[in-house]
Write a protein that holds these residues in place. Structure first.
Motif, short mmCIF file in Angstrom:
data_model
loop_
_atom_site.label_atom_id
_atom_site.label_comp_id
_atom_site.label_asym_id
_atom_site.label_seq_id
_atom_site.Cartn_x
_atom_site.Cartn_y
_atom_site.Cartn_z
N GLY A 1 0.78 -1.23 0.00
CA GLY A 1 0.00 0.00 0.00
C GLY A 1 0.81 1.28 0.00
N ALA A 2 2.01 1.23 -0.55
CA ALA A 2 2.83 2.44 -0.66
C ALA A 2 2.18 3.40 -1.67
CB ALA A 2 4.24 2.09 -1.11
N PRO A 3 2.54 4.70 -1.62
CA PRO A 3 1.97 5.64 -2.59
C PRO A 3 2.32 5.23 -4.02
CG PRO A 3 3.05 6.81 -0.80
CD PRO A 3 3.42 5.37 -0.64
N PRO A 4 1.39 5.36 -4.95
CA PRO A 4 1.65 4.97 -6.33
C PRO A 4 2.49 6.01 -7.07
CG PRO A 4 -0.55 5.89 -6.16
CD PRO A 4 0.01 5.82 -4.76
N LEU A 5 3.10 5.55 -8.17
CA LEU A 5 3.81 6.47 -9.06
C LEU A 5 2.84 7.27 -9.92
CD1 LEU A 5 6.72 4.26 -10.47
CD2 LEU A 5 6.85 5.98 -8.66
N GLY A 6 1.69 6.68 -10.20
CA GLY A 6 0.74 7.35 -11.06
C GLY A 6 -0.61 6.67 -11.07
N ILE A 7 -1.54 7.29 -11.78
CA ILE A 7 -2.90 6.78 -11.90
C ILE A 7 -3.26 6.76 -13.38
CG2 ILE A 7 -5.33 7.16 -11.32
CD1 ILE A 7 -4.35 8.76 -8.89
N LEU A 8 -3.64 5.59 -13.86
CA LEU A 8 -4.09 5.43 -15.24
C LEU A 8 -5.61 5.40 -15.25
CD1 LEU A 8 -3.48 4.73 -18.27
CD2 LEU A 8 -3.59 2.32 -17.57
#
Length: 222
Positions: free
Chosen positions: A27-34
């Motif tokens: 659950g680490a912060p994501p690099l991005g959102i598609l």
């Protein structure tokens, strides 16, 4: 629309992209959102995918055609991606400093490059008054995911010694009769949902609604 192509219309699909599979699992912060939306023909077959990607590093929306294509062909990238609801995508967007997520009408204006999909009309079974649709899903479901999909699609087990067909179900809606099967396409390669529609007198919109429901059910539980 006059060209026979239209957006799916119900909702957009959201995916969080992480640096590593371990980051995804903890659950680490994501690099991005598609963000994606299937573009459909009038017969409810898919003509393409519109998409856009938000980067936590730049805080900006940009081209996502390569990412949208690669999550369907690159197993390593898929291991770093998770499908989420709009609510969960909004939480991640805010946690990464994006602020209030834009409404879906605004996100759609950011779509720039459409990823085309091979166009083919549903198989017409002729005198039976039936149509056949196939929906493909890349990758492996895994034990938990497979159990979830079986439940979501209300599949009854099928005696298949090669375990290619996992289960089948039948339902009637808007005077159409629907039969669907979940089928394995090679170990770890892909799955498909095969749906046969025996046409009745009701509106054909019921076909698109059930195809959308099944696609979202698999996406949300795999």
């Amino acid at each position: 629309m006059s060209d026979g192509v239209q957006a799916a219309g119900a909702s957009l699909d959201y995916y969080l992209i992480f640096a590593t599979p371990d980051d995804r699992d903890r659950g680490a912060p994501p690099l991005g959102i598609l963000v994606e939306e299937f573009v459909l023909c009038d017969d409810h077959t898919a003509a393409g995918i519109d998409s856009v990607e938000w980067s936590s590093a730049t805080g900006a929306w940009g081209d996502s055609s390569a990412t949208s294509r690669d999550i369907r062909t690159d197993a390593l990238l898929r291991s770093r991606v998770i499908a989420v609801s709009r609510h969960d995508a909004g939480d991640a967007y805010q946690a990464c400093g994006g602020g209030e997520p834009p409404p879906e009408t605004e996100i759609r204006t950011l779509f720039r490059e459409r990823q085309p999909l091979p166009a083919a009309a549903p198989l017409d079974l002729g005198a039976t008054g039936s149509r056949f649709y196939r929906v493909l899903f890349a990758g492996e479901l895994g034990g938990g995911g497979l159990a979830n999909v079986r439940s979501a699609l209300r599949l009854e087990p099928i005696d298949d010694p090669l375990a290619r067909v996992i289960g089948a179900a039948t339902a009637t809606a808007a005077d159409h009769t629907f039969t669907w099967e979940l089928r394995r396409i090679g170990p770890g390669i892909a799955w498909c949902l095969d749906m046969t529609v025996r046409l009745g007198t009701g509106p054909e919109s019921a076909i698109g609604a059930l195809l959308h429901h099944h696609r979202q059910a698999i996406r949300g539980r795999a």
